[in-house]
Design an enzyme around this catalytic site. Structure first.
Site, mmCIF file in Angstrom:
data_model
loop_
_atom_site.group_PDB
_atom_site.id
_atom_site.type_symbol
_atom_site.label_atom_id
_atom_site.label_comp_id
_atom_site.label_asym_id
_atom_site.label_seq_id
_atom_site.Cartn_x
_atom_site.Cartn_y
_atom_site.Cartn_z
ATOM 1 N N SER A 1 0.790 -1.239 0.000
ATOM 2 C CA SER A 1 0.000 0.000 0.000
ATOM 3 C C SER A 1 0.818 1.283 0.000
ATOM 4 O O SER A 1 0.258 2.369 -0.154
ATOM 5 C CB SER A 1 -0.954 0.016 1.196
ATOM 6 O OG SER A 1 -2.010 -0.887 0.985
ATOM 7 N N VAL B 1 1.286 -3.644 3.938
ATOM 8 C CA VAL B 1 1.248 -4.919 4.662
ATOM 9 C C VAL B 1 2.451 -5.816 4.345
ATOM 10 O O VAL B 1 2.591 -6.877 4.936
ATOM 11 C CB VAL B 1 -0.077 -5.691 4.435
ATOM 12 C CG1 VAL B 1 -1.257 -4.907 4.981
ATOM 13 C CG2 VAL B 1 -0.267 -6.048 2.972
ATOM 14 N N LYS C 1 0.271 3.427 -2.906
ATOM 15 C CA LYS C 1 -0.892 4.316 -2.999
ATOM 16 C C LYS C 1 -0.479 5.788 -3.000
ATOM 17 O O LYS C 1 -1.183 6.632 -3.561
ATOM 18 C CB LYS C 1 -1.868 4.021 -1.846
ATOM 19 C CG LYS C 1 -2.505 2.638 -1.959
ATOM 20 C CD LYS C 1 -3.292 2.264 -0.712
ATOM 21 C CE LYS C 1 -3.853 0.847 -0.832
ATOM 22 N NZ LYS C 1 -4.512 0.390 0.387
ATOM 23 N N TYR D 1 -4.184 -2.634 -10.183
ATOM 24 C CA TYR D 1 -4.020 -2.382 -8.744
ATOM 25 C C TYR D 1 -3.098 -3.430 -8.101
ATOM 26 O O TYR D 1 -2.173 -3.085 -7.352
ATOM 27 C CB TYR D 1 -5.392 -2.383 -8.070
ATOM 28 C CG TYR D 1 -5.357 -2.307 -6.563
ATOM 29 C CD1 TYR D 1 -5.066 -1.116 -5.919
ATOM 30 C CD2 TYR D 1 -5.627 -3.438 -5.786
ATOM 31 C CE1 TYR D 1 -5.028 -1.039 -4.530
ATOM 32 C CE2 TYR D 1 -5.595 -3.373 -4.405
ATOM 33 C CZ TYR D 1 -5.305 -2.176 -3.785
ATOM 34 O OH TYR D 1 -5.268 -2.106 -2.412
ATOM 35 N N TYR E 1 -4.163 3.790 8.090
ATOM 36 C CA TYR E 1 -5.490 3.209 8.274
ATOM 37 C C TYR E 1 -6.108 3.677 9.585
ATOM 38 O O TYR E 1 -6.068 4.870 9.900
ATOM 39 C CB TYR E 1 -5.433 1.674 8.179
ATOM 40 C CG TYR E 1 -4.648 1.186 6.993
ATOM 41 C CD1 TYR E 1 -5.016 1.555 5.704
ATOM 42 C CD2 TYR E 1 -3.528 0.372 7.138
ATOM 43 C CE1 TYR E 1 -4.297 1.134 4.601
ATOM 44 C CE2 TYR E 1 -2.802 -0.067 6.034
ATOM 45 C CZ TYR E 1 -3.201 0.318 4.775
ATOM 46 O OH TYR E 1 -2.480 -0.094 3.690
#
Length: 311
Positions: A67, A264, A70, A194, A246
Site C-alpha cells: 500500500s 502490509v 498508494k 491495482y 489506516y
C-alpha cells in the site's frame, strides 16, 4: 543553525535496541507470497536533502511495498486529473480497517480517502483513463524508476499472482463501487493494475529515494527536477499524516509526528519535510496491519532527531 543529528549513530542505536525484538508481529499471511517472508528481517534507510544515504540492517533487501504504492498512485492521479479527483474520493481518515466495505454503503460508493483499498482502487480507475492495463502498469513502474533513479526496480510477478488469486475482498469493494458508478472501467482491468502496483518490490534505500521529493517541496534535491508543485507536495504529505496508517493514523501522528504510509509487506515510508525521507522495513505487523517494529523505529528516530512536524 541547530546541530545536525548524527544519523548513522541514531540508526545503529535503534537497530541495537530493537534487535532482541526482531520477529515480533505477524506477517500478512492472507497473501501466500507474503506469508513466506522471514519476520526477523529489519532494515532502515534515511536519505537527507543533501544527498547523503544512511543505512542499517537489511536496507538493501527488496520487499513488496504493497500500500505504500498508494502514495505514488495518488501523485500520478493528481498529475493526470488535477483536483477533480476529489469528486471521486474523500480526504478524511476512515477509522475502519483498510479493506472495510461498511462505509462504502453508507457513503454511496465514495471511499473516505485514497489510502484505504477502496480509495486506491478508484485512483487506479483514474489512472486507466486513456490507457490499456499494460500501459497503466508501465506508467507506474517508469515513474517509480524515475523517482528512485534506478532502472532495476521491478514488479514481483509472484506476489501479483498471489494477490490476484486471493483478492476476493478487493473484488467485492470494486464491484460494489462499480454498482454505484464510482468505478468506470471493467473491474478485472482495474484490479489487475491495482494488484501489480502493490507488487512493486523495492529496498529501503530505493523507497526512501523515491519519497525524497516530498521532503523537498516537490523537487528532487539530488536530480534537481520538479516532480510536483510545492502546494501539491504539502497536500500529499497532509494525506499521509492523517490517513497513511489506516485506523491507526491518529496514533502514528501522535507518536511519530511525520507523514507516513505503511504497507502490509512490512514497509513504511515516512517524510520529514525539509530534512529527509525515511524507509523502514520489518515484516511483522500489528493488529492494524502496520509494521510493528517499523512504527517503533520511526518513533525513536523522530524523538532523537527532533524531526516531528509538530516540533
Amino acid at each position: 543553525m541547530p546541530e545536525q543529528p548524527d544519523i548513522d549513530h541514531i540508526l545503529r542505536e535503534i537497530y541495537a535496541t530493537l534487535s532482541p525484538r526482531f520477529g515480533e508481529g505477524k506477517v500478512a499471511d492472507y497473501i501466500p507470497q507474503l506469508a513466506r517472508v522471514d519476520t526477523r528481517q529489519f532494515g532502515m534507510a534515511v536519505l537527507t536533502l543533501d544527498g547523503a544515504t544512511h543505512l542499517v540492517g537489511d536496507a538493501e533487501t527488496a520487499f513488496s511495498i504493497q500500500s505504500i504504492s498508494k502514495v505514488l498512485m495518488l501523485t500520478l492521479a493528481l498529475g493526470k486529473h488535477g483536483e477533480s479527483i476529489w469528486n471521486r474520493v474523500g480526504r478524511e481518515p476512515s477509522g475502519s480497517a483498510f479493506n472495510s466495505i461498511v462505509q462504502l454503503e453508507a457513503e454511496h460508493g465514495i471511499p473516505r480517502n485514497p489510502f484505504i483499498n477502496a480509495g486506491a482502487i478508484v485512483m487506479t480507475d483514474l489512472l486507466l483513463a486513456g490507457h490499456t492495463p499494460r500501459e497503466a502498469i508501465g506508467e507506474m513502474i517508469r515513474f517509480v524508476r524515475s523517482l528512485a533513479d534506478d532502472e532495476g526496480i521491478v514488479i514481483d510477478q509472484a506476489v501479483a499472482k498471489s494477490e490476484q488469486a486471493t483478492g476476493d475482498r478487493n473484488r467485492a469493494l470494486a464491484y460494489f463501487m462499480h454498482a454505484y458508478g464510482a468505478i468506470r472501467h471493467p473491474v478485472d482491468h482495474v484490479l489487475g493494475v491495482y494488484f501489480h502496483h502493490c507488487a512493486v518490490a523495492m529496498t529501503c534505500r530505493q523507497l526512501a529515494r523515491t519519497g525524497l521529493f516530498l521532503a523537498n517541496d516537490g523537487r528532487d534535491p539530488v536530480g534537481g527536477g520538479s516532480v510536483v508543485s510545492r502546494s501539491r507536495a504539502r497536500r500529499i504529505n497532509a494525506m499521509m499524516l492523517t490517513c497513511g496508517h489506516y485506523d491507526q493514523s491518529g496514533d502514528f501522528a501522535y507518536r511519530v509526528g511525520l507523514p507516513g504510509k505503511s504497507g502490509v509487506g512490512g514497509g513504511i515510508l515516512a517524510i520529514a519535510p525539509g530534512h529527509a525521507a525515511i524507509a523502514v522495513w520489518s515484516p511483522g505487523l500489528n493488529a492494524q496491519g502496520n509494521s510493528l517494529l517499523g512504527s517503533v523505529a520511526l518513533e525513536m528516530l523522530a524523538q532523537r532527531t527532533g524531526w516531528s512536524v509538530f516540533g
